[in-house]
Write an enzyme that holds these catalytic residues in place. Structure first.
Site, PDB file in Angstrom:
ATOM      1  N   PHE A 262       0.819  -1.198   0.000  1.00  0.00           N
ATOM      2  CA  PHE A 262       0.000   0.000   0.000  1.00  0.00           C
ATOM      3  C   PHE A 262       0.859   1.257   0.000  1.00  0.00           C
ATOM      4  O   PHE A 262       1.830   1.371   0.761  1.00  0.00           O
ATOM      5  CB  PHE A 262      -0.888   0.053   1.256  1.00  0.00           C
ATOM      6  CG  PHE A 262      -1.971  -0.980   1.296  1.00  0.00           C
ATOM      7  CD1 PHE A 262      -3.217  -0.736   0.746  1.00  0.00           C
ATOM      8  CD2 PHE A 262      -1.740  -2.210   1.902  1.00  0.00           C
ATOM      9  CE1 PHE A 262      -4.227  -1.689   0.791  1.00  0.00           C
ATOM     10  CE2 PHE A 262      -2.734  -3.176   1.959  1.00  0.00           C
ATOM     11  CZ  PHE A 262      -3.983  -2.916   1.398  1.00  0.00           C
ATOM     12  N   ASP A 263       0.473   2.204  -0.836  1.00  0.00           N
ATOM     13  CA  ASP A 263       0.951   3.571  -0.693  1.00  0.00           C
ATOM     14  C   ASP A 263       0.340   4.114   0.605  1.00  0.00           C
ATOM     15  O   ASP A 263      -0.615   3.538   1.132  1.00  0.00           O
ATOM     16  CB  ASP A 263       0.486   4.380  -1.912  1.00  0.00           C
ATOM     17  CG  ASP A 263       0.821   5.846  -1.816  1.00  0.00           C
ATOM     18  OD1 ASP A 263       1.966   6.176  -1.454  1.00  0.00           O
ATOM     19  OD2 ASP A 263      -0.075   6.664  -2.098  1.00  0.00           O
ATOM     20  N   LEU A 264       0.862   5.241   1.104  1.00  0.00           N
ATOM     21  CA  LEU A 264       0.315   5.822   2.332  1.00  0.00           C
ATOM     22  C   LEU A 264      -0.583   7.025   2.031  1.00  0.00           C
ATOM     23  O   LEU A 264      -1.802   6.963   2.185  1.00  0.00           O
ATOM     24  CB  LEU A 264       1.454   6.232   3.271  1.00  0.00           C
ATOM     25  CG  LEU A 264       1.024   6.920   4.569  1.00  0.00           C
ATOM     26  CD1 LEU A 264       0.222   5.977   5.459  1.00  0.00           C
ATOM     27  CD2 LEU A 264       2.237   7.462   5.322  1.00  0.00           C
ATOM     28  N   ASP A 265       0.024   8.126   1.576  1.00  0.00           N
ATOM     29  CA  ASP A 265      -0.727   9.368   1.354  1.00  0.00           C
ATOM     30  C   ASP A 265      -1.730   9.218   0.213  1.00  0.00           C
ATOM     31  O   ASP A 265      -1.356   8.862  -0.909  1.00  0.00           O
ATOM     32  CB  ASP A 265       0.229  10.517   1.029  1.00  0.00           C
ATOM     33  CG  ASP A 265       1.103  10.906   2.207  1.00  0.00           C
ATOM     34  OD1 ASP A 265       0.717  10.621   3.352  1.00  0.00           O
ATOM     35  OD2 ASP A 265       2.168  11.512   1.987  1.00  0.00           O
TER      36      ASP A 265
END
Length: 217
Positions: free
Chosen positions: A9-12
Site C-alpha cells: 500500500f501507498d500511504l498518502d
C-alpha cells in the site's frame, strides 16, 4: 480478481488523507522562498510524488533550492503537519480483514520511512503490516520502484505474480509496473480514475469498500 498473497500500500491518498498537513507545510516552505499565500487547493498536487521533485517541477526550484525547501517543509511537518491527517473510513477494518485472510501486507511510500512509521502508529494500524518501506531523510530511495523493491526484499517475496500494489497516483502504477507488479488504483485519493487508468492500473476502486472487495475476492 486474483487473490494476491502480498499487498503493498501507498500511504498518502491511499491509507490516509494528508491534505491539510501537506498543503500547509508546502505553504510554509514556499513562503520562505518568495511565494506567499499560495492556496491550499493549488498545492494538493504535492500529495503523492517525491517532495523534492515537486518543488522543482511545480515551482522551478534548482537542486539546491529544492533541498532547502524540503528542509523548510520538515520544520513544520515533523511535529505539526504529520498529524494534520486522517485515516480514510474503513481502512482499519479492511486491513484487519486482509490479515485475518492470511495476507502479508506492506507499505511502500515515497515519504521518509521514519514519518511513515509514526503515522501508522498514530492511527493504530502499524500492527497490520509485515514490512514498511519508505525513503530516507537524506533524499535516497524516493523513486517509487526503489521503495517497492525494498518492500519486496523485506517481505521476502519470491513470486512477483503473487504481489499487488495499491496507490492513488500514476507514480504508484509506474513504480509497480517497473517492478513487474500489477497495481490497483484508488480514485478516492489524489490522482483520480483517468490518471490511474492512463498509467496502466489493472483496476480502479472508487471507495474503500470497493477496494476491500477487490482484494478479498
Amino acid at each position: 480478481m486474483k487473490k494476491w498473497t502480498y499487498i503493498l500500500f501507498d500511504l498518502d491518498g491511499t491509507l490516509t488523507d494528508p491534505y491539510e498537513g501537506i498543503t500547509k507545510c508546502v505553504q510554509y516552505a514556499l513562503e520562505a522562498f518568495g511565494f506567499p499565500g499560495e492556496p491550499q487547493e493549488k498545492l494538493k498536487k504535492f500529495i503523492g510524488p517525491p517532495l523534492k521533485e515537486s518543488f522543482m517541477d511545480f515551482y522551478g526550484f534548482d537542486d539546491a533550492s529544492a533541498n532547502a525547501a524540503v528542509e523548510k517543509y520538515r520544520e513544520r511537518f515533523t511535529d505539526i503537519g504529520i498529524f494534520e491527517n486522517t485515516l480514510y473510513d474503513g481502512i482499519a477494518q479492511m486491513l484487519a480483514a486482509l490479515k485475518a485472510d492470511g495476507r502479508k501486507l506492506g507499505v511502500a511510500s515515497s515519504k521518509p520511512e521514519v514519518f511513515v512509521e509514526r503515522i501508522l502508529e498514530h492511527f493504530h494500524i502499524r500492527q497490520y503490516f509485515d514490512y514498511v518501506a519508505g525513503s530516507f531523510l537524506d533524499g535516497r530511495r524516493t523513486d517509487k520502484s526503489e521503495v517497492i523493491e525494498a518492500a519486496l526484499l523485506g517481505l521476502k517475496v519470491s513470486d512477483r505474480d503473487d504481489v499487488v500494489m495499491v496507490g492513488d497516483r500514476w507514480h504508484d502504477v509506474a513504480g509497480a509496473l517497473k517492478s513487474g507488479l500489477a497495481c490497483i488504483g484508488v480514485a478516492f485519493g489524489y490522482g483520480g480514475r483517468e490518471e490511474l487508468t492512463n498509467a496502466g492500473a489493472l483496476a480502479v476502486a472508487d471507495s474503500v469498500g470497493e477496494l476491500t472487495d477487490f482484494l478479498l475476492s
